[in-house]
Design a protein around this motif. Structure first.
Motif, PDB file in Angstrom:
ATOM      1  N   GLY A 175       3.635   6.121  -5.208  1.00  0.00           N
ATOM      2  CA  GLY A 175       3.383   6.320  -6.653  1.00  0.00           C
ATOM      3  C   GLY A 175       2.396   7.287  -6.892  1.00  0.00           C
ATOM      4  N   LYS A 176       1.227   7.653  -6.209  1.00  0.00           N
ATOM      5  CA  LYS A 176       0.386   8.611  -6.415  1.00  0.00           C
ATOM      6  C   LYS A 176       0.701   9.787  -6.071  1.00  0.00           C
ATOM      7  CE  LYS A 176      -3.129   6.341  -8.045  1.00  0.00           C
ATOM      8  NZ  LYS A 176      -3.819   6.472  -9.377  1.00  0.00           N
ATOM      9  N   LEU A 177       1.629   9.979  -5.041  1.00  0.00           N
ATOM     10  CA  LEU A 177       2.289  11.057  -4.631  1.00  0.00           C
ATOM     11  C   LEU A 177       3.438  11.559  -5.474  1.00  0.00           C
ATOM     12  CD1 LEU A 177       1.529  10.493  -0.797  1.00  0.00           C
ATOM     13  CD2 LEU A 177       0.541  12.142  -2.280  1.00  0.00           C
ATOM     14  N   LYS A 178       3.891  10.804  -6.459  1.00  0.00           N
ATOM     15  CA  LYS A 178       4.909  11.071  -7.291  1.00  0.00           C
ATOM     16  C   LYS A 178       6.300  11.076  -6.592  1.00  0.00           C
ATOM     17  CE  LYS A 178       1.844  11.956 -10.397  1.00  0.00           C
ATOM     18  NZ  LYS A 178       1.623  10.997 -11.526  1.00  0.00           N
TER      19      LYS A 178
ATOM     20  N   TYR B 242       1.927   2.021  -3.434  1.00  0.00           N
ATOM     21  CA  TYR B 242       0.764   2.493  -4.247  1.00  0.00           C
ATOM     22  C   TYR B 242       0.780   3.892  -3.826  1.00  0.00           C
ATOM     23  CZ  TYR B 242      -4.203   3.939  -5.122  1.00  0.00           C
ATOM     24  OH  TYR B 242      -5.350   4.546  -5.545  1.00  0.00           O
ATOM     25  N   ALA B 243       0.912   4.387  -2.582  1.00  0.00           N
ATOM     26  CA  ALA B 243       0.431   5.670  -2.057  1.00  0.00           C
ATOM     27  C   ALA B 243       1.692   6.543  -2.593  1.00  0.00           C
ATOM     28  CB  ALA B 243       0.412   5.859  -0.747  1.00  0.00           C
TER      29      ALA B 243
ATOM     30  N   THR C  78       4.148   7.856   4.888  1.00  0.00           N
ATOM     31  CA  THR C  78       4.097   8.264   3.442  1.00  0.00           C
ATOM     32  C   THR C  78       3.706   9.761   3.337  1.00  0.00           C
ATOM     33  OG1 THR C  78       3.558   6.018   3.226  1.00  0.00           O
ATOM     34  CG2 THR C  78       3.132   7.665   1.257  1.00  0.00           C
TER      35      THR C  78
ATOM     36  N   TYR D 177       0.819  -1.315   0.019  1.00  0.00           N
ATOM     37  CA  TYR D 177       0.192   0.049  -0.024  1.00  0.00           C
ATOM     38  C   TYR D 177       0.842   1.189  -0.065  1.00  0.00           C
ATOM     39  CZ  TYR D 177      -3.810   2.957   0.996  1.00  0.00           C
ATOM     40  OH  TYR D 177      -4.917   3.949   0.779  1.00  0.00           O
TER      41      TYR D 177
END
Length: 280
Positions: free
Chosen positions: A172-175, A169-170, A270, A166
């Motif tokens: 990645g979404k936050l660049k 994933y997070a 994160t 997870y």
């Protein structure tokens, strides 16, 4: 098994033994602390090995094992070893027993609602315990390390793996550049060989510790790659490899352990890293 020198009952299961060792960690002589750390990190080896083979692997003399057992109140190493062997027997049947135990916990509720309430209570306990025990300066140092990293490597196995999955994933979404270490292709060592001191790693494992996670964290630490660890005690081998480590004591319901507190901590790390980078 008898009683300890102070009149207290000897630990009759692995969890009680582990708690006793952790209670005494600050007063154990150096060699006994060394075997204590080895025993908690390698319980299967303690159960299966001989005194000679265990001593050789742990880097101590066989007599140290006897001293360690006696320090905990046992009459010898064989008595101590029986607790580790019993742990293996319990683990083989534990899931069936855990499911059976659930049938007696309904308290007038439907069984499904009783199970849900049990897991919610364990999750709440986990979150509250971690919130109470976590020190702000430790959190700040971990965020400092991770916010300054070029790439964040994520290490976990078995029940800890969902946490890093997870986080990947997070991130990645936050660049935020990250690398989730997985064993599917069998090239984890090659991927980790790209890590430098300009990077960082998050490693998560709880007793019985995942050997791959321990080995990878130690390899990175030896190459001066800072490791932030989430684990369950100061005796954890992850704590030995970490620049910063968090103690996450998770609650459980009928033997099924929660991950709620650890997940909350992981997501706080994160998002805090993303916020720190946004302000730079």
């Amino acid at each position: 098994m008898g009683t300890m020198n102070n009149g207290a009952e000897l630990p009759r299961d692995f969890d009680a033994l582990r708690n006793l060792i952790l209670e005494r960690r600050d007063i154990l002589p150096k060699r006994l602390a060394q075997i204590a750390a080895y025993a908690l990190s390698n319980p299967d080896e303690i159960a299966f090995g001989t005194a000679a083979s265990i001593a050789n692997t742990a880097g101590v003399q066989p007599s140290t094992l006897i001293r360690f057992a006696q320090h905990l109140g046992f009459d010898g190493f064989t008595s101590l070893q029986s607790v580790f062997r019993e742990r293996l027997r319990e683990r083989q049947i534990s899931y069936e027993e855990r499911l059976s135990a659930l049938h007696g916990n309904t308290d007038g509720l439907s069984q499904n609602r009783a199970i849900l309430n049990g897991f919610l209570a364990a999750a709440s306990q986990s979150v509250e315990t971690i919130s109470r025990q976590l020190e702000d300066d430790v959190l700040d140092r971990a965020v400092d390390i991770l916010a300054g990293a070029e790439t964040i490597f994520l290490l976990a196995r078995r029940r800890s793996y969902p946490i890093t999955a997870y986080m990947a994933y997070a991130f990645g979404k936050l660049k935020i550049r990250n690398q989730l270490i997985e064993s599917t292709a069998g090239i984890d060592p090659e991927i980790l060989s790209f890590a430098t001191p300009a990077d960082a790693a998050i490693a998560i494992s709880f007793s019985p510790y995942a050997s791959a996670t321990i080995e990878h964290a130690a390899t990175l630490a030896a190459r001066n790659v800072p490791v932030v660890a989430i684990t369950d005690s100061a005796f954890s081998p992850l704590a030995q490899s970490a620049k910063v480590w968090f103690e996450a004591a998770e609650g459980d319901f009928s033997g099924f352990r929660s991950l709620s507190g650890t997940m909350a901590l992981a997501m706080a790390l994160t998002v805090s890293v993303a916020e720190r980078r946004r302000k730079l």
